[in-house]
Scaffold this active site. Structure first.
Site, PDB file in Angstrom:
ATOM      1  N   ASP A  93      12.011  66.381 -20.622  1.00  9.43           N
ATOM      2  CA  ASP A  93      13.200  66.109 -21.431  1.00  9.43           C
ATOM      3  C   ASP A  93      13.390  67.281 -22.401  1.00  9.43           C
ATOM      4  OD1 ASP A  93      15.123  65.259 -23.185  1.00  9.43           O
ATOM      5  OD2 ASP A  93      14.044  63.453 -23.837  1.00  9.43           O
ATOM      6  N   GLY A 128      24.940  68.978 -13.426  1.00 12.51           N
ATOM      7  CA  GLY A 128      25.162  67.545 -13.555  1.00 12.51           C
ATOM      8  C   GLY A 128      26.639  67.257 -13.367  1.00 12.51           C
ATOM      9  N   ALA A 129      27.293  66.895 -14.457  1.00 10.42           N
ATOM     10  CA  ALA A 129      28.716  66.532 -14.417  1.00 10.42           C
ATOM     11  C   ALA A 129      29.585  67.650 -13.832  1.00 10.42           C
ATOM     12  CB  ALA A 129      29.186  66.198 -15.826  1.00 10.42           C
ATOM     13  N   GLY A 158      25.376  63.483 -20.499  1.00 14.12           N
ATOM     14  CA  GLY A 158      24.289  64.324 -19.979  1.00 14.12           C
ATOM     15  C   GLY A 158      23.381  64.873 -21.064  1.00 14.12           C
ATOM     16  N   ASP A 203      23.995  67.167 -23.181  1.00 16.03           N
ATOM     17  CA  ASP A 203      24.781  67.320 -24.414  1.00 16.03           C
ATOM     18  C   ASP A 203      24.679  66.039 -25.263  1.00 16.03           C
ATOM     19  OD1 ASP A 203      26.606  68.223 -26.275  1.00 16.03           O
ATOM     20  OD2 ASP A 203      28.336  68.214 -24.933  1.00 16.03           O
ATOM     21  N   ASN A 229      30.543  71.418 -23.558  1.00 18.13           N
ATOM     22  CA  ASN A 229      31.879  71.653 -22.999  1.00 18.13           C
ATOM     23  C   ASN A 229      32.682  72.418 -24.055  1.00 18.13           C
ATOM     24  OD1 ASN A 229      33.318  69.718 -24.775  1.00 18.13           O
ATOM     25  ND2 ASN A 229      32.075  68.220 -23.673  1.00 18.13           N
TER      26      ASN A 229
END
Ligand code: AR6
Length: 180
Positions: free
Chosen positions: A16, A131-132, A38, A40, A30
């Site tokens: 982590d 991820g996203a 995520g 962030d 972003n």
């Protein structure tokens, strides 16, 4: 699982990112710099409002239109074990007119340059955009590793770069496709 490259200057392992005790961790943010999901979301949740306030201040002063893809800014680490957070914006895969790899490399290169500018010696990254933002993990590993190796050549004062992958499986993919 842990792997070392470049005489121990690069460490790849699962874990982590928010728990890393290190000079700086890098946030896969972003353009708004004002939070998201995520890694962030995890960084803001663990680091507290000091990080958000610092990001807001940046938006209100130097970056009213937000942070462009591939660029990086630095804030306090708030309540995190890391002293600083370097926020960068990865490319959304397939939306950059063929410039995905170049922009992803910029994230690593500009984050390491910013760390060096602030006389930091150790920095930990997540696998940005995977991820996203949909960047295929095996492709991202090749781009990230090449970019990190070239940035380390340039910034001799950076002692250690850690890649902290979120699962054992992701760490395995990264190590298999890294080009150090
Ligand atoms: N430690 C290490 N890696 C993590 C952690 C963690 N705590 N949490 C997630 N990952 P993502 P992106 C991994 O989606 O693709 C946000 O909403 C995750 O498994 O965090 O760059 C931002 O606000 C994946 O491999 O970032 C943006 O809107 C990697 O971190 C957008 O997502 C990156 O996944 C950015 O998307």
């Amino acid at each position: 699982m842990t792997a070392e490259f470049l005489n121990g200057r690069i460490l790849v392992r699962s874990g982590d990112l928010t728990a890393e005790d290190i000079d700086a961790i890098v946030n896969a943010a972003n353009w708004t710099l004002l939070g998201g999901g995520g890694v962030d979301g995890a960084i803001h949740a663990a680091g507290g409002s000091e990080i958000y306030d610092a990001c807001k201040e940046i938006r209100e002063t130097t970056l009213p239109d937000g942070l462009p893809t591939g660029q990086a800014v630095i804030t306090t680490g708030g309540r995190l074990p890391a002293k600083y957070v370097i926020h960068t914006v990865g490319p959304i895969f397939g939306r950059n007119d063929g410039r995905d790899a170049e922009l992803l490399a910029d994230c690593y290169i500009n984050s390491i340059a910013l760390a060096a500018e602030h006389s930091l010696r150790t920095i930990a990254f997540p696998s940005i955009s995977t991820g996203a933002y949909g960047y295929p993990k095996h492709l991202a590993a090749g781009v990230a590793s090449t970019a990190i190796a070239s940035a380390l050549e340039k910034h001799g004062a950076i002692e250690e770069v850690r890649l902290v992958l979120f699962s054992e499986g992701d760490a395995k993919i990264f190590i298999k496709h890294a080009e150090f």
